[in-house]
Design a protein around this motif. Structure first.
Motif, PDB file in Angstrom:
ATOM      1  N   VAL A 236      42.576   8.774 -35.522  1.00  0.00           N
ATOM      2  CA  VAL A 236      42.815   9.692 -34.558  1.00  0.00           C
ATOM      3  C   VAL A 236      44.149  10.408 -34.067  1.00  0.00           C
ATOM      4  O   VAL A 236      44.090  11.297 -33.569  1.00  0.00           O
ATOM      5  CB  VAL A 236      41.935   9.179 -33.112  1.00  0.00           C
ATOM      6  CG1 VAL A 236      40.475   8.881 -33.277  1.00  0.00           C
ATOM      7  CG2 VAL A 236      42.433   7.819 -32.798  1.00  0.00           C
ATOM      8  N   LEU A 237      44.987   9.539 -34.418  1.00  0.00           N
ATOM      9  CA  LEU A 237      46.491   9.998 -34.631  1.00  0.00           C
ATOM     10  C   LEU A 237      46.475  11.343 -35.275  1.00  0.00           C
ATOM     11  O   LEU A 237      47.379  12.308 -35.304  1.00  0.00           O
ATOM     12  CB  LEU A 237      47.627   8.851 -34.639  1.00  0.00           C
ATOM     13  CG  LEU A 237      47.895   8.048 -33.630  1.00  0.00           C
ATOM     14  CD1 LEU A 237      48.689   6.794 -33.985  1.00  0.00           C
ATOM     15  CD2 LEU A 237      48.305   8.652 -32.499  1.00  0.00           C
ATOM     16  N   ARG A 238      46.146  10.960 -36.561  1.00  0.00           N
ATOM     17  CA  ARG A 238      46.277  11.955 -37.518  1.00  0.00           C
ATOM     18  C   ARG A 238      45.429  13.482 -37.133  1.00  0.00           C
ATOM     19  O   ARG A 238      45.800  14.556 -37.351  1.00  0.00           O
ATOM     20  CB  ARG A 238      45.690  11.680 -38.992  1.00  0.00           C
ATOM     21  CG  ARG A 238      46.736  10.872 -39.752  1.00  0.00           C
ATOM     22  CD  ARG A 238      46.133  10.582 -41.016  1.00  0.00           C
ATOM     23  NE  ARG A 238      44.819  10.068 -41.383  1.00  0.00           N
ATOM     24  CZ  ARG A 238      44.657   8.596 -41.121  1.00  0.00           C
ATOM     25  NH1 ARG A 238      45.686   7.651 -41.226  1.00  0.00           N
ATOM     26  NH2 ARG A 238      43.497   8.149 -41.307  1.00  0.00           N
ATOM     27  N   ASN A 239      44.083  12.993 -36.494  1.00  0.00           N
ATOM     28  CA  ASN A 239      43.313  14.186 -35.932  1.00  0.00           C
ATOM     29  C   ASN A 239      42.413  13.558 -35.044  1.00  0.00           C
ATOM     30  O   ASN A 239      41.320  13.048 -35.265  1.00  0.00           O
ATOM     31  CB  ASN A 239      42.296  14.578 -37.576  1.00  0.00           C
ATOM     32  CG  ASN A 239      41.581  15.946 -37.064  1.00  0.00           C
ATOM     33  OD1 ASN A 239      41.629  16.247 -35.518  1.00  0.00           O
ATOM     34  ND2 ASN A 239      40.795  16.290 -37.843  1.00  0.00           N
TER      35      ASN A 239
ATOM     36  N   ILE B  51      43.643   3.395 -26.063  1.00  0.00           N
ATOM     37  CA  ILE B  51      43.840   4.976 -26.381  1.00  0.00           C
ATOM     38  C   ILE B  51      43.665   5.190 -24.871  1.00  0.00           C
ATOM     39  O   ILE B  51      42.399   5.201 -24.276  1.00  0.00           O
ATOM     40  CB  ILE B  51      42.736   5.235 -27.319  1.00  0.00           C
ATOM     41  CG1 ILE B  51      42.864   4.559 -28.822  1.00  0.00           C
ATOM     42  CG2 ILE B  51      42.545   6.945 -27.190  1.00  0.00           C
ATOM     43  CD1 ILE B  51      41.738   5.063 -29.791  1.00  0.00           C
ATOM     44  N   ARG B  52      44.359   6.003 -24.505  1.00  0.00           N
ATOM     45  CA  ARG B  52      44.606   6.788 -23.238  1.00  0.00           C
ATOM     46  C   ARG B  52      44.045   8.139 -22.994  1.00  0.00           C
ATOM     47  O   ARG B  52      43.674   8.555 -22.092  1.00  0.00           O
ATOM     48  CB  ARG B  52      45.926   6.554 -22.633  1.00  0.00           C
ATOM     49  CG  ARG B  52      46.356   5.230 -22.110  1.00  0.00           C
ATOM     50  CD  ARG B  52      47.972   5.313 -21.756  1.00  0.00           C
ATOM     51  NE  ARG B  52      48.783   5.863 -22.490  1.00  0.00           N
ATOM     52  CZ  ARG B  52      50.142   6.201 -22.011  1.00  0.00           C
ATOM     53  NH1 ARG B  52      50.602   5.783 -21.196  1.00  0.00           N
ATOM     54  NH2 ARG B  52      50.755   6.954 -23.102  1.00  0.00           N
ATOM     55  N   GLY B  53      43.844   8.758 -24.185  1.00  0.00           N
ATOM     56  CA  GLY B  53      43.104   9.998 -24.051  1.00  0.00           C
ATOM     57  C   GLY B  53      43.393  10.719 -25.399  1.00  0.00           C
ATOM     58  O   GLY B  53      43.961  10.125 -26.369  1.00  0.00           O
ATOM     59  N   PHE B  54      42.948  11.961 -25.545  1.00  0.00           N
ATOM     60  CA  PHE B  54      43.008  12.788 -26.611  1.00  0.00           C
ATOM     61  C   PHE B  54      43.704  14.141 -26.347  1.00  0.00           C
ATOM     62  O   PHE B  54      43.379  14.467 -25.417  1.00  0.00           O
ATOM     63  CB  PHE B  54      41.568  12.872 -27.398  1.00  0.00           C
ATOM     64  CG  PHE B  54      40.824  11.573 -27.741  1.00  0.00           C
ATOM     65  CD1 PHE B  54      41.000  10.837 -29.022  1.00  0.00           C
ATOM     66  CD2 PHE B  54      40.194  10.992 -26.604  1.00  0.00           C
ATOM     67  CE1 PHE B  54      40.375  10.017 -29.204  1.00  0.00           C
ATOM     68  CE2 PHE B  54      39.540   9.768 -27.078  1.00  0.00           C
ATOM     69  CZ  PHE B  54      39.717   9.138 -28.285  1.00  0.00           C
ATOM     70  N   THR B  55      44.382  14.583 -27.370  1.00  0.00           N
ATOM     71  CA  THR B  55      44.893  15.828 -26.718  1.00  0.00           C
ATOM     72  C   THR B  55      45.003  16.821 -28.114  1.00  0.00           C
ATOM     73  O   THR B  55      44.883  16.588 -29.099  1.00  0.00           O
ATOM     74  CB  THR B  55      46.373  15.735 -26.240  1.00  0.00           C
ATOM     75  OG1 THR B  55      47.013  16.776 -25.713  1.00  0.00           O
ATOM     76  CG2 THR B  55      47.354  14.991 -27.445  1.00  0.00           C
ATOM     77  N   ALA B  56      45.528  18.038 -27.853  1.00  0.00           N
ATOM     78  CA  ALA B  56      45.814  19.074 -28.788  1.00  0.00           C
ATOM     79  C   ALA B  56      47.394  19.247 -28.783  1.00  0.00           C
ATOM     80  O   ALA B  56      47.651  19.196 -27.852  1.00  0.00           O
ATOM     81  CB  ALA B  56      45.196  20.442 -28.671  1.00  0.00           C
ATOM     82  N   LEU B  57      47.759  19.238 -30.207  1.00  0.00           N
ATOM     83  CA  LEU B  57      49.161  19.183 -30.079  1.00  0.00           C
ATOM     84  C   LEU B  57      49.433  20.832 -30.707  1.00  0.00           C
ATOM     85  O   LEU B  57      49.120  21.282 -31.631  1.00  0.00           O
ATOM     86  CB  LEU B  57      49.763  18.438 -31.412  1.00  0.00           C
ATOM     87  CG  LEU B  57      49.551  17.211 -31.009  1.00  0.00           C
ATOM     88  CD1 LEU B  57      50.141  16.096 -32.184  1.00  0.00           C
ATOM     89  CD2 LEU B  57      50.418  16.616 -29.840  1.00  0.00           C
TER      90      LEU B  57
END
Length: 145
Positions: free
Chosen positions: A12-15, A47-53
């Protein structure tokens, strides 16, 4: 946390938009098992959340600065974060040792835009003053995992 959890996190860090099937394939799990493990990592706070870079270059934000922040009183890191969180030009913020209380990495479209963003930082109630340096060129920029 075990090796499977670490592989899920790497995936999930990669995508952050990886499907459960993709996460499962990377971690050696079925899609439903990957979902359960991912849900557990979120529930425990690993995992505290997901985001768009966003690539600042695509926004035209090519002016870069590092800003030392000196606070009034002794605000908590959470309070300082709340004061900085609504300033999109602050792309990274860390509390630091030394004379400054925090260090900001800021991006802007040009010097005028950067100056306006730094002024918004200075207007935060917990900020006493700032000291800024503008990046002239990047010598090393390694990806983080």
């Amino acid at each position: 946390m075990d090796a499977v959890d670490e592989e899920i996190i790497r995936c999930v860090l990669r995508n952050a938009r990886s499907t459960y099937a993709e996460i499962g394939e990377a971690a050696g799990l079925s899609a439903p098992a990957a979902k359960r493990r991912l849900d557990r990592l979120v529930a425990t706070g690993a995992i505290r959340g997901f985001t768009a870079l966003i690539d600042p270059q695509t926004l035209g934000w090519r002016t870069e600065a590092f800003v030392e922040v000196y606070c009034k009183g002794n605000p908590s890191p959470a309070e300082l974060r709340r004061n900085l969180d609504e300033i999109p030009e602050v792309v990274e913020a860390c509390t630091v040792s030394g004379a400054a209380d925090a260090m900001l990495h800021m991006l802007a479209g040009d010097i005028a835009h950067l100056e306006q963003a730094i002024q918004r930082v200075r207007e935060a109630p917990v900020i006493d003053r700032t000291e800024s340096v503008i990046v002239l060129s990047r010598l090393i920029n390694r990806p983080r995992l």
